[in-house]
Design an enzyme around this catalytic site. Structure first.
Site, PDB file in Angstrom:
ATOM      1  NE  ARG A 226      -2.495  -1.562   3.261  1.00  0.00           N
ATOM      2  CZ  ARG A 226      -2.996  -1.466   4.481  1.00  0.00           C
ATOM      3  NH1 ARG A 226      -4.124  -0.797   4.692  1.00  0.00           N
ATOM      4  NH2 ARG A 226      -2.367  -2.010   5.494  1.00  0.00           N
TER       5      ARG A 226
ATOM      6  CG  ASN B  93      -4.728  -4.476   2.984  1.00  0.00           C
ATOM      7  OD1 ASN B  93      -4.208  -4.379   1.878  1.00  0.00           O
ATOM      8  ND2 ASN B  93      -4.032  -4.538   4.105  1.00  0.00           N
TER       9      ASN B  93
END
Ligand SMILES: [Fe+3]
Ligand SMILES: [Mg+2]
Ligand SMILES: [Zn+2]
Ligand SMILES: [Zn+2]
Lengths: 761, 326
Positions: A21, A39
């Site tokens: 990320r 997520n």
């Protein structure tokens, strides 16, 4: 300004717990794109808004530039109405737990170069901190309670972040942005030393002092406790062997760095790459002569199992001691590696000078992985820390979730969902109560993590395996998969092959579909079925398992009762060397067992033929660990280059081609040369026989793709010979790469078969 | 059918084929209401090759087996019935010898053989001689033993060494040249049980004689019936040296070898030492010892703590030897 575009991108693969990320954030910001990333279950979902060229460039670079530990699988982008994504900056969102589908548990990662630099930097706030980690490294699978992978669902949930760590954790540009196990001396786990109770640097110093003094020390590692001692100290090594009840099985050796590794073994560039890679497995390499290690560290093996420090604590220990250390799993013979602090004190504290522990719990048990390179081919012998539970693709997707429960020794389970199979970590011998508990825990965890209830359970034919009994107690559909079909299917499936292959299953023992034990088989196999084409001759195993523990008795079985196939039989009276190792009364009883077929099951096993030759040459009468007789046979052969084969013959029996080893064994007994030369010639013989059997099988079937599976392929000499000789004879040859050829790969093979069978319906 | 050796296959045969029709419980003998008294009834068929072996023969075995099945329920034998199925051609002398042995064993037990039946069948319809004994017993006043009464915390007692009977039979049958070392432990256990019940009363929760399937089967049956775990201490289990070496050679697990002269008991911890002392005061319990304890589970799980301190799962024997090593 170019056309404004909004897209939603779903990314599957190993994308959680690897710094993915923050990478997306940096990439999006660099392209001036707005949006967010989060997520979702096991996948990462990215929403972008910006000019079309920027979005296209982002998509191109997404897979190519992802962090090294990430494995980007499927990337799916779809356009959204432009207004669906707000303009402004790029945000990193939290996790949503609602999404279903295959989720991935990231394997543990060896300490990265950035963290190693901090560890060694006196000005860094994590200088010498044994738990330093970042998004590119550190514990993962071993600390996870549940998915999605966030700190609250890990063993780190009880360590509240200090202000400094919290700032790093929240800063998108930081290396520790959402590094779930992030910690520092102020807020993270601490070392402790038992007995005595000192902490931190004092605990570390106590462990180093004990190791320097030649003691055995238990250390709480990443996936379990380990036992350490100075690998050059013969007393320490002998003490460790006695305490572990492990008289001869080789120990792995951890060295401070590659330079130290090169002093112990000649390493190829490929071996060095694997040694220093993020999985940091034990690598089996050919040992140099005259190393400073204590005799017996490597047992009777010509190879040495080497590995490098992979956690900050290992780095600190190896740097402080600056010498090779035996680092072996913390257990006593038969039991799995210890993960629990109280169990460690009870089981290891009795013989270790002390225990270097810490207060971060180990959630899942992971031994060190073991890898061997055959030329450029990587073959995993034990798939554990750093490798499991990353998924392995299935060529035929599972229509419904499949739980494959494996075999009995070197036990693993595999959960298959769709195109992915998730092999769990190695849990060892299931007859141990703690290993069995680890097995059932793993089943529970894999099913919970992947949010599935398997309706299909695949298992072995052997009714006595505890895994088979577990499967029988399971409601729903059961699929029994023959042991050697599973071995072959594992190799085929891993290489994406669904069509017919010639499977060479050379193994210790597995139950065949005819009630005899198999282990020297050529199968014509697809994922959904097989036909036996050829086998080794059958011989009785007098006393069943006791013959496996006593290769001399297996040899007597061959001498007294091998299948009559027309060849002249070896005369037991010629087995002069064997008679030095067996007392006459034992031999008389064994002879009766064989003659009367009492508790003397028949086996067509290649592994047992290796045992027989090893015993006939006087190399191993009694085995202290699985495969020892074959290891000693291979070691004896090691000084010899290519040696011509001994005589052999093929026979036909009930429509099968059968290798009759009678002339081979006669030649072993008649040979006047050194045992090592005979051992080398025997290896050549098995390779030649295999080529002959395959040539005949290919002539009959037209199939020329070969899959090698089974525990016998732990033999480097035989495997190398076949990988060399079979392609020259026009075969395409495959062997297990990331899935072990031994019984550790059985569950994956069962899963591949069960998935293919259910897809056919 | 391939279910001869007891163990898992036999358990499946009973559970799947026989028990559903008869609602028979897990016990080897049944307590039958009989007016004011509680009678106990048990029956057992005996086939053994060879019929004469070191330490006994099919006749004494048939008496001891049924007496012991009654005893495992807490009963003393009152009367025995004896039935023969004889294959044509069996030497009369052999039948006479077996019958003499039945009589001697019954006399030693102190139980009359009150009735019986004899059938002769054609050659090939029986393997020499089958003996069936049925026993009627009287329950000990303090007996409340049942396989289902095992409780967490119970002490596991074993009355004597294991492994002799099965080893003796196998070596005698196959002429393996070890027979002289090992004799069957076949003997009656009702007096031992009476002494245990006198000492422990209701605290003697469960009794089992580890016959076919051996100690492994007996412990598994007790664990399953009581929904408890059993953890035993492997080094504490007495295995005579001759039995151990014969088992190693023959590839037998002493835990899985049949016995005919010992028992395991689950006893409340408060009575364990008293019961143990009572056992040791009798010749057939002279070597009695504590071998483990009942735990919370998992229910049905039997483990053995090995010499090196790991815990191996003691499974219900398969009924045939198939190596599990790969
Ligand atoms: Fe195998
Ligand atoms: Mg009975
Ligand atoms: Zn790092
Ligand atoms: Zn901190």
């Amino acid at each position: 300004m170019a056309a404004d575009r909004s897209v939603e991108i779903e990314v599957r693969g190993t994308v959680q717990g690897v710094g993915f990320r923050p990478f997306v954030h940096r990439l999006a910001t660099a392209h001036g794109l707005a949006g967010d990333v989060r997520n979702a279950g096991g996948t990462v979902v990215i929403r972008l808004r910006g000019d079309g060229a920027g979005v296209a460039s982002f998509l191109r670079r997404l897979a190519a530039e992802a962090p090294s530990a990430a494995r980007v699988g499927d990337v799916r982008a779809r356009d959204l109405p432009v207004g669906a994504v707000p303009v402004g900056g790029f945000r990193i969102g939290g996790s949503t737990t609602s999404a279903v589908g295959v989720r991935e548990v990231p394997p543990d990662l060896a300490t990265c170069p950035d963290c190693r630099a901090e560890l060694a930097d006196p000005t860094d706030r994590r200088y010498r901190y044994p738990f330093v980690n970042c998004t590119a490294c550190g514990p993962r699978a071993t600390i996870i309670d549940d998915l999605p992978y966030d700190r609250v669902r890990t063993a780190m949930s009880t360590f509240p972040l200090c202000a400094a760590c919290a700032a790093e954790y929240a800063a998108p540009a930081d290396r520790r942005f959402h590094a779930e196990p992030v910690a520092c001396p102020d807020c993270g786990p601490r070392l402790c030393w038992w007995p005595g109770g000192v902490e931190g640097a004092e605990a570390f110093a106590a462990a180093v002092a004990a190791l320097e003094a030649g003691s055995v020390v238990a250390v709480k590692g990443i996936g379990g406790y380990q036992l350490l001692c100075d690998a050059a100290d013969a007393h320490a090594v002998a003490h460790l062997r006695a305490a572990k009840h492990r008289p001869r099985k080789p120990f792995a050796v951890m060295v401070p760095d590659l330079a130290a590794a090169r002093r112990l073994a000649a390493l190829s560039p490929a071996q060095e790459r694997v040694l220093s890679g993020p999985a940091a497995p034990i690598v089996l390499a050919v040992r140099r002569p005259g190393t400073p290690l204590a005799a017996g560290v490597c047992g009777g093996s010509a190879e040495i199992g080497l590995f490098l420090p992979y956690s900050p604590l290992h780095h600190l220990l190896l740097a402080a001691l600056d010498r090779p250390l035996v680092v072996t799993s913390g257990n006593v013979s038969g039991a799995p590696i210890v993960v629990d602090d109280a169990v460690a004190r009870a089981a290891l504290g009795t013989f270790a000078a002390g225990i270097l522990g810490h207060d971060r719990p180990i959630r899942s048990r992971y031994d060190d992985s073991v890898v061997r390179l055959l030329g450029d081919r990587t073959t995993v012998l034990r798939r554990a820390r750093g490798l499991a539970p990353a998924p392995v693709p299935l060529p035929v997707p599972a229509r419904e979730p499949v739980l494959a429960v494996g075999a009995q020794l070197k036990h693993t389970v595999t959960l298959a969902v769709g195109t992915r199979a998730v092999p769990g970590p190695h849990t060892g011998d299931l007859s141990d109560a703690a290993a069995y508990q680890a097995f059932t825990d793993t089943v529970e965890r894999l099913c919970r993590w992947h949010a599935v209830t398997p309706h299909v359970v695949a298992h072995d034919l052997h009714p006595g395996y505890l895994s088979t009994r577990f499967a029988r107690s399971h409601e729903g559909r059961r699929i029994a998969v023959q042991h050697h079909h599973a071995h072959v299917a594992a190799v085929a499936a891993e290489h994406g092959i669904t069509g017919p292959v010639l499977g060479v299953a050379y193994d210790g023992l597995g139950l065949g579909d005819d009630g005899t034990l198999w282990g020297g088989e050529i199968l014509l196999a697809t994922l959904t079925g097989y036909r036996r084409l050829a086998r080794f001759a059958r011989a009785p195993l007098p006393g069943g398992e006791s013959a496996v523990r006593h290769p001399a008795r297996t040899a007597l079985g061959h001498l007294y009762g091998a299948e009559e196939l027309g060849g002249a039989r070896p005369d037991p009276r010629d087995a002069a060397v064997l008679w030095h190792t067996v007392d006459p009364r034992t031999a008389a009883t064994v002879r009766e067992l064989v003659a009367r077929r009492v508790n003397a099951p028949l086996a067509s096993s290649a592994g047992r033929l290796f045992d027989t030759v090893s015993a006939l040459l006087g190399l191993c009468a009694t085995a202290t660990y699985e495969g020892e007789a074959a290891v000693l046979l291979e070691t004896a052969a090691a000084p010899y280059g290519p040696v011509p084969a001994l005589p052999w013959r093929l026979a036909n029996r009930d429509g099968l081609l059968v290798y009759d080893p009678a002339p081979t064994l006669r030649a072993v007994l008649a040979h006047g040369g050194a045992a090592g030369e005979v051992a080398a010639a025997f290896h050549t013989t098995v390779a030649e026989v295999t080529e002959a059997l395959l040539t005949e099988a290919a002539r009959a079937t037209g199939v020329r793709t070969v899959c090698l599976g089974g525990g016998v392929f732990a033999n480097r000499r035989l495997t190398t010979d076949l990988l060399d000789r079979l392609p020259r004879a026009g075969f395409t040859v495959h062997i297990g790469a990331s899935v072990p050829s031994n019984d550790g790969g059985i569950s994956y093979g069962q899963a591949a078969v069960a998935a293919a069978l259910s897809a056919k319906e | 059918l391939g279910h001869g050796a007891g163990g898992q296959l036999m358990a499946e045969l009973l559970n799947d084929v026989i028990t559903p029709h008869l609602a028979a419980p897990v016990e080897d003998a049944a307590v039958v209401p009989f007016g004011a008294a509680r009678a106990v009834l048990s029956t057992d068929g005996f086939v053994v090759t060879p019929r004469f072996f070191p330490g006994g023969d099919i006749g004494s075995l048939a008496v001891h087996g049924t007496v012991n099945d009654l005893a495992m329920r807490g009963a003393a034998p009152v009367a025995l019935c004896l039935a023969y199925v004889i294959e044509e051609g069996l030497p009369t002398a052999e039948l006479r010898a077996v019958t003499a042995s039945v009589a001697a064993a019954a006399r030693a037990v102190g139980v009359p053989v009150v009735t019986g039946d004899t059938k002769v069948v054609n050659r090939g319809c029986a393997d020499g001689l089958f003996v069936t004994t049925t026993g009627l017993g009287r329950l000990h006043p303090a007996a409340r033993v049942s396989a289902t009464r095992g409780r967490r915390g119970d002490v596991v007692l074993l009355s004597g060494p294991i492994g002799a009977h099965g080893t003796a039979i196998l070596t005698a049958r196959e002429g393996l040249g070890l027979a002289s070392d090992v004799a069957s432990d076949s003997r009656p256990l009702h007096r031992l049980v009476a002494a245990m019940l006198d000492a422990g009363g209701e605290d003697v929760h469960a009794l089992r004689d580890p016959t076919r399937g051996g100690l492994a089967a007996a412990l598994n049956e007790l664990a399953a019936a009581g929904r408890i775990g059993i953890e035993c201490d492997e080094p504490a289990v007495p295995v005579p040296a001759a039995v151990a070496s014969a088992c190693d050679l023959l590839g037998l697990d002493p835990f899985e070898v049949a016995n005919e002269g010992c028992l395991v008991a689950l006893v409340h911890p408060r009575a364990a030492q008293r019961v143990l002392a009572a056992m040791r005061a009798r010749p057939e319990g002279a070597d009695a010892t504590v071998i483990g304890e009942a735990t919370a589970g998992p229910p049905g799980r039997v483990t053995a703590r090995t010499l090196v301190g790991s815990h191996r799962i003691v499974d219900l024997p398969l009924g045939e030897q198939l190596p599990r090593i790969c």
